[in-house]
Design an enzyme around this catalytic site. Structure first.
Site, PDB file in Angstrom:
ATOM      1  N   GLY A 145       0.913  -0.706   0.021  1.00  0.00           N
ATOM      2  CA  GLY A 145       0.324   0.316   0.268  1.00  0.00           C
ATOM      3  C   GLY A 145       0.407   1.437  -0.424  1.00  0.00           C
ATOM      4  N   GLN A 178       3.454  10.376   0.973  1.00  0.00           N
ATOM      5  CA  GLN A 178       3.984   9.735   1.422  1.00  0.00           C
ATOM      6  C   GLN A 178       5.030   9.713   0.231  1.00  0.00           C
ATOM      7  OE1 GLN A 178       1.640   5.271   2.166  1.00  0.00           O
ATOM      8  NE2 GLN A 178       4.173   5.208   2.768  1.00  0.00           N
ATOM      9  N   CYS A 197       5.294  -0.289   7.515  1.00  0.00           N
ATOM     10  CA  CYS A 197       5.154   0.889   6.711  1.00  0.00           C
ATOM     11  C   CYS A 197       6.272   1.361   5.817  1.00  0.00           C
ATOM     12  CB  CYS A 197       4.597   2.393   7.212  1.00  0.00           C
ATOM     13  SG  CYS A 197       3.992   3.807   6.947  1.00  0.00           S
ATOM     14  N   LEU A 198       5.900   1.667   4.675  1.00  0.00           N
ATOM     15  CA  LEU A 198       7.288   2.196   3.685  1.00  0.00           C
ATOM     16  C   LEU A 198       8.306   3.583   4.098  1.00  0.00           C
ATOM     17  CD1 LEU A 198       6.157   1.024   0.140  1.00  0.00           C
ATOM     18  CD2 LEU A 198       7.367  -0.121   1.534  1.00  0.00           C
ATOM     19  N   HIS A 201      -4.871   2.003   7.288  1.00  0.00           N
ATOM     20  CA  HIS A 201      -4.045   2.300   7.122  1.00  0.00           C
ATOM     21  C   HIS A 201      -2.906   3.648   6.754  1.00  0.00           C
ATOM     22  CE1 HIS A 201       1.142   1.473   7.460  1.00  0.00           C
ATOM     23  NE2 HIS A 201       1.392   2.101   6.790  1.00  0.00           N
ATOM     24  N   GLU A 202      -3.195   3.061   5.187  1.00  0.00           N
ATOM     25  CA  GLU A 202      -2.914   4.701   3.968  1.00  0.00           C
ATOM     26  C   GLU A 202      -4.382   5.651   4.257  1.00  0.00           C
ATOM     27  OE1 GLU A 202      -0.314   3.947   2.656  1.00  0.00           O
ATOM     28  OE2 GLU A 202      -0.101   1.838   2.897  1.00  0.00           O
ATOM     29  N   HIS A 248      -2.351   8.143   6.319  1.00  0.00           N
ATOM     30  CA  HIS A 248      -1.736   9.007   5.949  1.00  0.00           C
ATOM     31  C   HIS A 248      -1.894  10.062   5.595  1.00  0.00           C
ATOM     32  CE1 HIS A 248       2.263   6.809   5.941  1.00  0.00           C
ATOM     33  NE2 HIS A 248       1.388   5.427   5.699  1.00  0.00           N
TER      34      HIS A 248
END
Length: 187
Positions: free
Chosen positions: A59, A64, A107-108, A149-150, A153
């Site tokens: 994701g 991000q 998380c990225l 989660h996304e 952001h």
């Protein structure tokens, strides 16, 4: 007919977008709604998918990669070429399931940090697809978690803000070179 975004699920040596990391202010700014879904938005979504696959993610949210628009891309099966990635534009959660589930997240924007987060097990989300058409999706398990989660952001919230075990959080962040001061606990 869908203008499915064609993106090869592979790592690129030079992904089109740069992922920002915990501590970077851009990750804390709320994203703006997308006024019109057009070719430029589809291109951003395509580049986000390429960047996500290149980073071995499932994701990615536009903030991000420094883009303050309400766009998220998700693919819970990046190794399955038949699984179509999701592009959610201006997503809103219509309903949360009543059952909570504690599971590990990563998380990225915080590489190699994995911690437990409590979230609803199911969600129903309304959004526009890459063609600007309204959609509704009921999700559970990993997909429901990835959506929540996304979407966090998009509001400047990161998963570490939701971690309840402060000791584990501080240890993990320190171990991987991130500042615990960058966390903004949701109280």
């Amino acid at each position: 007919m869908t203008a499915q975004l064609l993106v090869e699920k592979k790592k690129l040596e030079n992904p089109p977008l740069k992922i920002h990391y915990l501590g970077d202010r851009v990750l804390r700014q709320p994203a703006k709604r997308v006024a019109k879904v057009d070719q430029s938005i589809r291109q951003v979504a395509q580049q986000m998918l390429q960047t996500m696959y290149s980073a071995d993610g499932i994701g990615l949210a536009a903030p991000q990669v420094g883009i303050h628009k309400q766009i998220i891309v998700i693919d819970c099966e990046p190794d399955n070429p038949d699984n179509k990635p999701l592009v959610l534009i201006n997503p809103t959660i219509k309903r949360f399931g009543s059952k909570l589930c504690d599971a590990q997240e990563g998380c990225l924007s915080i590489p190699n940090v994995y911690l437990d987060v409590m979230r609803p097990e199911e969600v129903e989300v309304a959004y526009k697809d890459e063609n600007g058409r309204p959609q509704t999706l009921k999700a559970d398990g990993l997909l429901a978690r990835a959506i929540q989660h996304e979407m966090d952001h998009l509001n400047g919230v990161m998963f570490v803000d939701r971690v309840e075990n402060g000791l584990a959080l501080t240890e993990e962040l320190n171990k991987h070179g991130f500042s615990p001061q960058a966390v903004k606990p949701l109280a």
